[in-house]
Design an enzyme around this catalytic site. Structure first.
Site, PDB file in Angstrom:
ATOM      1  N   PRO A   1      85.678 -52.399 -48.746  1.00 52.15           N
ATOM      2  CA  PRO A   1      84.971 -53.617 -49.168  1.00 52.15           C
ATOM      3  C   PRO A   1      85.808 -54.682 -49.861  1.00 52.15           C
ATOM      4  O   PRO A   1      85.259 -55.689 -50.306  1.00 52.15           O
ATOM      5  CB  PRO A   1      83.936 -53.052 -50.152  1.00 52.15           C
TER       6      PRO A   1
ATOM      7  N   PHE B   1      84.825 -43.987 -52.536  1.00 47.35           N
ATOM      8  CA  PHE B   1      85.734 -44.932 -53.178  1.00 47.35           C
ATOM      9  C   PHE B   1      85.193 -46.363 -53.169  1.00 47.35           C
ATOM     10  O   PHE B   1      85.876 -47.272 -53.635  1.00 47.35           O
ATOM     11  CB  PHE B   1      87.095 -44.885 -52.472  1.00 47.35           C
ATOM     12  N   HIS B   2      83.968 -46.550 -52.634  1.00 48.57           N
ATOM     13  CA  HIS B   2      83.446 -47.899 -52.444  1.00 48.57           C
ATOM     14  C   HIS B   2      82.011 -48.033 -52.959  1.00 48.57           C
ATOM     15  O   HIS B   2      81.102 -48.347 -52.199  1.00 48.57           O
ATOM     16  CB  HIS B   2      83.492 -48.276 -50.956  1.00 48.57           C
ATOM     17  N   PRO B   3      81.763 -47.826 -54.252  1.00 50.94           N
ATOM     18  CA  PRO B   3      80.399 -48.004 -54.759  1.00 50.94           C
ATOM     19  C   PRO B   3      80.001 -49.476 -54.741  1.00 50.94           C
ATOM     20  O   PRO B   3      80.786 -50.351 -55.111  1.00 50.94           O
ATOM     21  CB  PRO B   3      80.483 -47.460 -56.196  1.00 50.94           C
TER      22      PRO B   3
ATOM     23  N   HIS C   1      79.402 -45.211 -49.737  1.00 52.32           N
ATOM     24  CA  HIS C   1      80.278 -45.077 -48.575  1.00 52.32           C
ATOM     25  C   HIS C   1      80.936 -43.694 -48.574  1.00 52.32           C
ATOM     26  O   HIS C   1      82.168 -43.571 -48.627  1.00 52.32           O
ATOM     27  CB  HIS C   1      81.336 -46.182 -48.591  1.00 52.32           C
TER      28      HIS C   1
END
Length: 614
Positions: A596, A551-553, A401
């Site tokens: 997420p 920040f959203h793996p 992301h």
């Protein structure tokens, strides 16, 4: 190293050499939390600038006057390798300069409105108390023990899975590598010190690529929910349909997933952000969207007591943001769960094709149910260490992301760090894979990196209170891979086009809000004074030179019905061994296209219930 780093700080930040020494000392202190490669990189970058000074100007960097030092760095920055060298130092030096400013050294950023954060007295009396948690330090845990279920990780996924297992009557132990933090600490300690403490690798985790991607991941009781923005988007129906129809996840049917999201929202107390503490940064984003006729609104967040201290990324000093350390974990403990802190799990132990427990340090914790919830980076690494990562999909399929940030300069003060850190969502281009969010942060701790070197950068820092910052995340292809030691990420060509679209859209938004100029984040054309200049800058941009953060793996141990494609089954069971489940961001089959947190917790809720009834 220190003198070279001091000279580099003075040169890049436009400081006197004595001020550079204070910043270098601060950076040395903060960098103790960085991984060894990052520390070596800082040393090498400082040494590289010194070598360049000797070659280009005939003397060590520290012995040159300020104009000559700046000329050396400017010359370097016009070459690809030199630019990488300069930028490698610039970001951590800005963090250190902000920390030095917080100590009253006169080096911080923020112009006339200052950079220092809220004093303890401003928030202490109104802060919510830390809830009771049953926490035991790893050193105090027995060398051999037994439980019904062990959950590895205490973040969004781990907390929900632990709660469901404990409520089902199972004895549960949650193993957390980090420690417990308190709101009192967040009120007393400087933001920069909290930052390096709250994030793995001191916030210096990187995905190698072109461009490289900064990948900060929280570490502590509560995981990344300690440090996220508090933004709570429900998983879009189009994403759920993709997970159901393409990846074979029956639980992703909107009719089934909706109630899971409802329960998560109830747990987190999600509600639209009130506008009274939104801050000028968010107000300008709303004004720009209104002028353009774009869809925009204050974000839904899990922060009912938010007072706009803008410190979500370094721990809320009021306990106003409802991370799972304030709800799901206490609920799990109330049902009998125990959280062991400082417990880095070395491996999952198996025998005859099924899980029998885990090892951490010299300790063996026996358990027939093992739930992995260490996050999209650490879960596949634990599988590799345990000999359970043989499926070809393990570690692959990583989406992150990616995020870019753009700033607008306004005639009046904005003081973006007063108000909600992530305040407004602009969804006009969301169907095109671009989600815009007004996002600010404490000075030195934001993903937008101001342009310039030396006195030019110093002038930008002095004028920072007139900048509004807006970020955009793009729905990316799964181009990343988690290895045993390194994370790699390849930006797809279509995603590079989306980043260009995002930069142009943010620029339009800021101009519509009344910005005098836009700071593009593009090194070749860092400023645009009108839409024509903005379009020209974006059209000629080399995406490889961008500052990209993520920040959203997600997706590195993905769930799916096809055993050839997905290492994890559609119910959360790890394929190839009994008793191991995955309940975190790594299990999401693809980028969820929104922040997420709710998606992860809803999946973990379902996985926890399935594990409890098997």
């Amino acid at each position: 190293m220190t003198e070279r780093l001091a000279a580099a700080a003075a040169t890049l930040l436009g400081l006197e050499l004595d001020e550079g020494r204070r910043v270098a000392a601060e950076l040395t202190h903060l960098a103790a939390a960085f991984p060894l490669p990052a520390r070596l990189g800082l040393s090498a970058a400082g040494g590289g600038l010194d070598v360049a000074a000797r070659l280009l100007a005939g003397g060590a960097l520290a012995r040159l006057d300020q104009p000559t030092r700046e000329a050396v760095c400017t010359t370097l920055a016009h070459r690809p390798v030199g630019r990488a060298l300069v930028e490698a130092l610039k970001v951590p030096l800005l963090l250190a300069a902000a920390a030095a400013g917080d100590d009253g050294a006169g080096i911080g950023v923020g112009g006339a409105h200052g950079s220092r954060q809220s004093a303890p007295s401003a928030v202490g009396d109104l802060a919510a108390l830390d809830p009771e948690l049953t926490c035991v330090a790893a050193d105090d845990w027995p060398h051999r023990s037994r439980t019904d279920a062990v959950v590895i990780g205490s973040g969004a996924g781990g907390a929900m899975a632990a709660r469901e297992l404990a409520r089902a009557g199972l004895s549960v132990v949650v193993l957390e590598e980090g420690r417990r933090f308190t709101a009192d600490e967040f009120r007393r300690r400087r933001p920069a010190d909290r930052f390096v403490d709250l994030y793995r690798d001191g916030g210096a985790t990187m995905a190698l690529g072109n461009p490289p991607v900064l990948l900060p991941v929280g570490r502590g009781v509560g995981g990344t929910t300690l440090v996220n923005s508090g933004t709570c988007y429900r998983t879009p129906d189009r994403v759920l349909r993709r997970w159901r129809d393409v990846h074979g996840l029956a639980l992703a049917d909107p009719a089934e997933f909706g109630p899971l999201l409802d329960e998560v929202e109830h747990t987190l107390r999600v509600a639209p952000q009130p506008v009274d503490v939104l801050g000028r940064n968010g107000e300008l984003a709303l004004a720009g969207a209104a002028a353009l006729g774009w869809r925009a609104a204050p974000l839904r967040r899990n922060a009912p007591g938010c007072a706009g201290s803008c410190q979500c990324a370094v721990g809320c000093p009021r306990n106003a943001k409802n991370g799972v350390h304030l709800n799901a974990l206490p609920q799990a403990c109330a049902a009998g769960a125990v959280v062991v802190t400082g417990a880095r799990v070395d491996r999952v132990v198996t025998a005859r094709g099924r899980a029998v427990g885990v090892r951490f340090g010299r300790r063996l914790l026996a358990a027939p149910i093992v739930v992995l919830a260490a996050g999209a980076i650490e879960t596949p690494r634990l599988l590799f260490r345990s000999g359970l990562g043989r499926h070809p999909g393990t570690g692959r399929g990583l989406a992150v992301h990616p995020t870019v940030s753009v700033a607008g300069r306004f005639a009046e003060p904005v003081v973006a760090w007063r108000g909600v850190l992530q305040s407004v969502g602009v969804e006009e281009l969301h169907d095109d894979g671009v989600l815009i969010e007004a996002t600010a942060g404490p000075p030195g701790l934001v993903s937008f990196v101001p342009p310039g070197i030396g006195r030019a950068l110093r002038a930008e820092l002095a004028d920072a209170d007139r900048l509004a910052t807006v970020g955009a995340m793009i729905a990316d292809q799964p181009g990343g891979r988690v290895g045993a030691r390194l994370v790699r990420y390849r930006l797809a060509r279509t995603d590079a086009d989306r980043l260009r679209l995002a930069i142009a859209a943010i620029g339009r938004l800021l101009f519509a809000a009344g910005a005098q100029e836009v700071l593009t984040g593009l090194p070749h054309r860092p400023y645009a004074r009108d839409l024509a200049e903005l379009r020209a800058a974006v059209a000629t941009a080399d995406i490889r030179q961008l500052h990209v953060a993520a920040f959203h793996p997600t997706g590195s141990a993905a769930m799916g019905a096809d055993p050839q494609q997905a290492p994890v089954g559609p119910d959360g069971r790890l394929r190839g061994v009994d008793g191991v489940w995955v309940a975190d961001a790594s299990a999401l089959p693809s980028c969820p296209e929104v922040n997420p947190q709710l998606s992860i917790m809803a999946v973990a809720l379902a996985v926890g219930r399935a594990a409890a009834t098997t």
